[in-house]
Design an enzyme around this catalytic site. Structure first.
Site, PDB file in Angstrom:
ATOM      1  N   ASP A  21      -8.281   9.592  -7.067  1.00 19.30           N
ATOM      2  CA  ASP A  21      -7.703  10.351  -8.185  1.00 19.30           C
ATOM      3  C   ASP A  21      -8.789  11.184  -8.873  1.00 19.30           C
ATOM      4  OD1 ASP A  21      -8.925   8.956 -10.526  1.00 19.30           O
ATOM      5  OD2 ASP A  21      -7.801   7.221  -9.820  1.00 19.30           O
ATOM      6  N   HIS A  29     -14.599   7.826  -1.110  1.00 15.50           N
ATOM      7  CA  HIS A  29     -13.417   7.729  -0.239  1.00 15.50           C
ATOM      8  C   HIS A  29     -12.564   8.996  -0.268  1.00 15.50           C
ATOM      9  CE1 HIS A  29     -13.620   3.017  -0.306  1.00 15.50           C
ATOM     10  NE2 HIS A  29     -14.536   3.562   0.469  1.00 15.50           N
ATOM     11  N   GLY A  36     -13.638  -2.579 -11.881  1.00 17.19           N
ATOM     12  CA  GLY A  36     -12.279  -2.479 -11.361  1.00 17.19           C
ATOM     13  C   GLY A  36     -12.168  -2.393  -9.855  1.00 17.19           C
ATOM     14  N   THR A  37     -13.019  -3.144  -9.153  1.00 14.17           N
ATOM     15  CA  THR A  37     -12.901  -3.159  -7.693  1.00 14.17           C
ATOM     16  C   THR A  37     -12.945  -4.599  -7.194  1.00 14.17           C
ATOM     17  OG1 THR A  37     -13.890  -2.419  -5.597  1.00 14.17           O
ATOM     18  CG2 THR A  37     -15.385  -2.622  -7.476  1.00 14.17           C
ATOM     19  N   GLN A  44     -14.645   4.893  -5.730  1.00 17.89           N
ATOM     20  CA  GLN A  44     -13.858   4.716  -4.502  1.00 17.89           C
ATOM     21  C   GLN A  44     -12.490   5.363  -4.678  1.00 17.89           C
ATOM     22  OE1 GLN A  44     -14.356   0.399  -2.890  1.00 17.89           O
ATOM     23  NE2 GLN A  44     -14.863   0.290  -5.045  1.00 17.89           N
ATOM     24  N   ASN A  45     -12.196   5.780  -5.898  1.00 16.51           N
ATOM     25  CA  ASN A  45     -10.857   6.293  -6.193  1.00 16.51           C
ATOM     26  C   ASN A  45     -10.701   7.733  -5.726  1.00 16.51           C
ATOM     27  OD1 ASN A  45     -10.519   3.856  -7.384  1.00 16.51           O
ATOM     28  ND2 ASN A  45     -10.718   4.594  -9.488  1.00 16.51           N
TER      29      ASN A  45
HETATM   30  C1  BJW Z   1      -8.417  -4.244 -13.118  1.00 14.53           C
HETATM   31  C2  BJW Z   1      -7.317  -3.875 -13.808  1.00 14.53           C
HETATM   32  C3  BJW Z   1      -7.551  -3.391 -15.078  1.00 14.53           C
HETATM   33  C4  BJW Z   1      -6.593  -4.595 -11.860  1.00 14.53           C
HETATM   34  N1  BJW Z   1      -8.783  -3.352 -15.530  1.00 14.53           N
HETATM   35  N2  BJW Z   1      -9.653  -4.230 -13.496  1.00 14.53           N
HETATM   36  C5  BJW Z   1     -15.206  -6.646   8.851  1.00 14.53           C
HETATM   37  C6  BJW Z   1     -16.239  -6.988   7.984  1.00 14.53           C
HETATM   38  C7  BJW Z   1     -16.843  -6.024   7.168  1.00 14.53           C
HETATM   39  C8  BJW Z   1     -16.425  -4.695   7.202  1.00 14.53           C
HETATM   40  C9  BJW Z   1     -15.400  -4.369   8.059  1.00 14.53           C
HETATM   41  C10 BJW Z   1     -14.812  -5.330   8.874  1.00 14.53           C
HETATM   42  N3  BJW Z   1     -13.827  -4.716   9.607  1.00 14.53           N
HETATM   43  C11 BJW Z   1     -13.803  -3.412   9.247  1.00 14.53           C
HETATM   44  C12 BJW Z   1     -14.761  -3.180   8.316  1.00 14.53           C
HETATM   45  C13 BJW Z   1     -15.058  -1.884   7.631  1.00 14.53           C
HETATM   46  C14 BJW Z   1     -13.976  -1.492   6.662  1.00 14.53           C
HETATM   47  C15 BJW Z   1     -13.738  -2.645   5.693  1.00 14.53           C
HETATM   48  O1  BJW Z   1     -14.459  -2.832   4.728  1.00 14.53           O
HETATM   49  N4  BJW Z   1     -12.704  -3.438   5.911  1.00 14.53           N
HETATM   50  C16 BJW Z   1     -12.469  -4.591   5.056  1.00 14.53           C
HETATM   51  C17 BJW Z   1     -11.020  -4.561   4.567  1.00 14.53           C
HETATM   52  C18 BJW Z   1     -12.859  -5.825   5.794  1.00 14.53           C
HETATM   53  N5  BJW Z   1     -14.472  -0.337   5.952  1.00 14.53           N
HETATM   54  C19 BJW Z   1     -14.343   0.891   6.442  1.00 14.53           C
HETATM   55  O2  BJW Z   1     -13.755   1.113   7.485  1.00 14.53           O
HETATM   56  C20 BJW Z   1     -15.024   2.001   5.679  1.00 14.53           C
HETATM   57  N6  BJW Z   1     -15.874   2.729   6.542  1.00 14.53           N
HETATM   58  C21 BJW Z   1     -16.930   2.151   7.138  1.00 14.53           C
HETATM   59  O3  BJW Z   1     -17.229   0.977   6.967  1.00 14.53           O
HETATM   60  O4  BJW Z   1     -17.653   3.010   7.926  1.00 14.53           O
HETATM   61  C22 BJW Z   1     -18.743   2.491   8.680  1.00 14.53           C
HETATM   62  C23 BJW Z   1     -20.006   2.305   7.925  1.00 14.53           C
HETATM   63  C24 BJW Z   1     -20.956   1.449   8.423  1.00 14.53           C
HETATM   64  C25 BJW Z   1     -22.156   1.258   7.742  1.00 14.53           C
HETATM   65  C26 BJW Z   1     -22.415   1.946   6.569  1.00 14.53           C
HETATM   66  C27 BJW Z   1     -21.474   2.804   6.093  1.00 14.53           C
HETATM   67  C28 BJW Z   1     -20.279   2.964   6.772  1.00 14.53           C
HETATM   68  C29 BJW Z   1     -13.981   2.973   5.104  1.00 14.53           C
HETATM   69  C30 BJW Z   1     -13.172   2.349   4.047  1.00 14.53           C
HETATM   70  C31 BJW Z   1     -12.068   3.301   3.603  1.00 14.53           C
HETATM   71  C32 BJW Z   1     -11.214   2.698   2.511  1.00 14.53           C
HETATM   72  N7  BJW Z   1     -10.095   3.506   2.286  1.00 14.53           N
HETATM   73  C33 BJW Z   1      -9.132   3.089   1.259  1.00 14.53           C
HETATM   74  C34 BJW Z   1      -7.825   3.933   1.420  1.00 14.53           C
HETATM   75  C35 BJW Z   1      -8.050   5.414   1.325  1.00 14.53           C
HETATM   76  C36 BJW Z   1      -7.947   5.920  -0.081  1.00 14.53           C
HETATM   77  C37 BJW Z   1      -6.539   5.882  -0.637  1.00 14.53           C
HETATM   78  O5  BJW Z   1      -5.559   6.000   0.092  1.00 14.53           O
HETATM   79  O6  BJW Z   1      -6.427   5.750  -1.869  1.00 14.53           O
HETATM   80  O7  BJW Z   1      -9.725   3.191  -0.025  1.00 14.53           O
HETATM   81  S1  BJW Z   1      -8.640   1.372   1.357  1.00 14.53           S
HETATM   82  C38 BJW Z   1      -8.511   1.135  -0.366  1.00 14.53           C
HETATM   83  O8  BJW Z   1      -9.434   0.085  -0.719  1.00 14.53           O
HETATM   84  C39 BJW Z   1      -9.011   2.432  -1.023  1.00 14.53           C
HETATM   85  C40 BJW Z   1      -9.937   1.876  -2.068  1.00 14.53           C
HETATM   86  O9  BJW Z   1     -10.889   2.853  -2.454  1.00 14.53           O
HETATM   87  C41 BJW Z   1     -10.532   0.664  -1.421  1.00 14.53           C
HETATM   88  C42 BJW Z   1     -11.098  -0.327  -2.400  1.00 14.53           C
HETATM   89  O10 BJW Z   1     -10.093  -0.884  -3.202  1.00 14.53           O
HETATM   90  P1  BJW Z   1     -10.384  -1.237  -4.719  1.00 14.53           P
HETATM   91  O11 BJW Z   1     -10.680  -0.018  -5.471  1.00 14.53           O
HETATM   92  O12 BJW Z   1     -11.381  -2.333  -4.784  1.00 14.53           O
HETATM   93  O13 BJW Z   1      -8.933  -1.748  -5.217  1.00 14.53           O
HETATM   94  P2  BJW Z   1      -8.312  -3.221  -5.106  1.00 14.53           P
HETATM   95  O14 BJW Z   1      -6.854  -3.087  -5.283  1.00 14.53           O
HETATM   96  O15 BJW Z   1      -8.775  -3.940  -3.903  1.00 14.53           O
HETATM   97  O16 BJW Z   1      -8.938  -3.986  -6.363  1.00 14.53           O
HETATM   98  C43 BJW Z   1      -8.605  -3.623  -7.679  1.00 14.53           C
HETATM   99  C44 BJW Z   1      -9.390  -4.520  -8.635  1.00 14.53           C
HETATM  100  O17 BJW Z   1      -9.130  -4.073  -9.960  1.00 14.53           O
HETATM  101  C45 BJW Z   1      -8.992  -5.997  -8.574  1.00 14.53           C
HETATM  102  O18 BJW Z   1     -10.165  -6.803  -8.546  1.00 14.53           O
HETATM  103  C46 BJW Z   1      -8.226  -6.227  -9.875  1.00 14.53           C
HETATM  104  O19 BJW Z   1      -8.435  -7.529 -10.426  1.00 14.53           O
HETATM  105  C47 BJW Z   1      -8.824  -5.188 -10.774  1.00 14.53           C
HETATM  106  N8  BJW Z   1      -7.940  -4.715 -11.840  1.00 14.53           N
HETATM  107  N9  BJW Z   1      -6.177  -4.098 -13.018  1.00 14.53           N
HETATM  108  C48 BJW Z   1      -9.815  -3.753 -14.745  1.00 14.53           C
HETATM  109  N10 BJW Z   1      -6.498  -3.017 -15.869  1.00 14.53           N
END
Ligand code: BJW
Length: 234
Positions: free
Chosen positions: A98, A113, A180-181, A95-96
């Site tokens: 980078d 992403h 890490g997600t 999802q990253n």
């Molecule tokens: C460590 C650590 C260490 C810390 N060691 N671990 C209602 C219900 C369900 C879905 C939806 C809803 N309303 C809207 C939606 C859909 C929406 C969504 O999911 N929203 C939710 C927030 C509810 N999703 C979308 O819109 C996506 N598209 C979509 O659904 O299209 C339709 C579709 C339908 C059917 C099939 C397929 C598609 C698009 C999502 C786009 C996300 N974009 C982002 C930003 C852009 C990229 C950027 O700028 O960088 O992507 S948002 C952001 O979150 C980024 C990430 O990739 C994404 C996920 O985050 P991630 O990686 O999980 O990070 P964190 O910070 O959340 O977690 C980090 C974790 O690491 C933590 O657990 C820590 O504990 C851990 N950690 N240090 C190991 N050292």
């Protein structure tokens, strides 16, 4: 501990794997969404409202990613070694945005992403490598149009990349590793449920803390990625 050698492996990574490389996560207390409003910078509507704000947000992160102190860490390295050892069996879905997996040596990799070091033209959809600041003055080399370039990144409400390929890999995998997600953002957050529904694979979460979908995994190892990922995959 090491993964069972029984067939294809799908690995999903998130921001936590790059945290110890110096890149911020999103939802931790010191994460990106504590500083900026996601509706402003990570939605098509936000970009339409204030393109300069969005370009500045990604320009900052593009500069940060290319700074000397941001490098792949032991977790990225371990996944690259796993792929080198098992060749076609390992499919890394990140999802990253980078490029730390590539820098570590992973090749069978999909950025669902998008990528910070690429831009996309809103006029002709061409995708170009991009390492500098991006603004409205830039034109697209493919169609010559000016002012239509945007980061090649999937914002909320947009369809993530490679969903068919991912679905096919999830259907066939023998092991699903999530690293890490937080399990907050769909469709990635739903992958473990899909694999468990099919019932053919072992599912493992490696994370600093239990994710939202933690109870769906058969196995969970908590701790920093640089410790738990090499320990698990080697
Ligand atoms: C460590 C650590 C260490 C810390 N060691 N671990 C209602 C219900 C369900 C879905 C939806 C809803 N309303 C809207 C939606 C859909 C929406 C969504 O999911 N929203 C939710 C927030 C509810 N999703 C979308 O819109 C996506 N598209 C979509 O659904 O299209 C339709 C579709 C339908 C059917 C099939 C397929 C598609 C698009 C999502 C786009 C996300 N974009 C982002 C930003 C852009 C990229 C950027 O700028 O960088 O992507 S948002 C952001 O979150 C980024 C990430 O990739 C994404 C996920 O985050 P991630 O990686 O999980 O990070 P964190 O910070 O959340 O977690 C980090 C974790 O690491 C933590 O657990 C820590 O504990 C851990 N950690 N240090 C190991 N050292």
């Amino acid at each position: 501990m090491s993964p069972p050698r029984t067939g294809p492996i799908v690995i999903l990574t998130g921001a936590g794997i790059s945290k110890e490389s110096g890149l911020d996560t999103f939802r931790d207390a010191d994460g990106i969404w504590a500083r900026v409003n996601l509706e402003d910078v990570a939605t098509p509507e936000g970009f339409a409202r204030d393109p300069e704000l969005v370009q500045a947000f990604y320009n900052d992160r593009r500069r940060g990613l290319q700074s000397d102190n941001v490098r792949p860490n032991a977790a990225h390295d371990a996944l690259a070694r796993l792929e080198a050892e098992w060749a076609d069996e390992v499919f890394l879905v990140t999802q990253n945005i980078d490029d730390l997996h590539e820098r570590a040596g992973s090749r069978n990799l999909l950025h669902m992403h998008g990528e910070l070091l690429k831009v996309r033209c809103g006029a002709c959809a061409a995708v170009h490598p991009w390492h500098d600041n991006l603004g409205a003055e830039h034109d697209c080399a493919a169609c010559g149009e000016t002012g239509h370039l945007r980061p090649d990144i999937v914002w909320f409400g947009e369809m993530p990349f490679g969903m068919e390929r991912i679905a096919d890999a999830l259907d066939r995998c023998a092991l699903f590793l999530s690293i890490g997600t937080s399990g907050t953002v769909y469709p990635a957050a739903g992958f473990v449920a899909e694999v468990e529904r099919l019932g053919q694979a072992h599912t493992v979460e490696l994370n600093m803390e239990a994710s939202l979908g933690a109870t769906l995994f058969r196995e969970s190892v908590l701790g920093p990625a640089t410790r738990v990922v090499p320990a698990y995959v080697e």
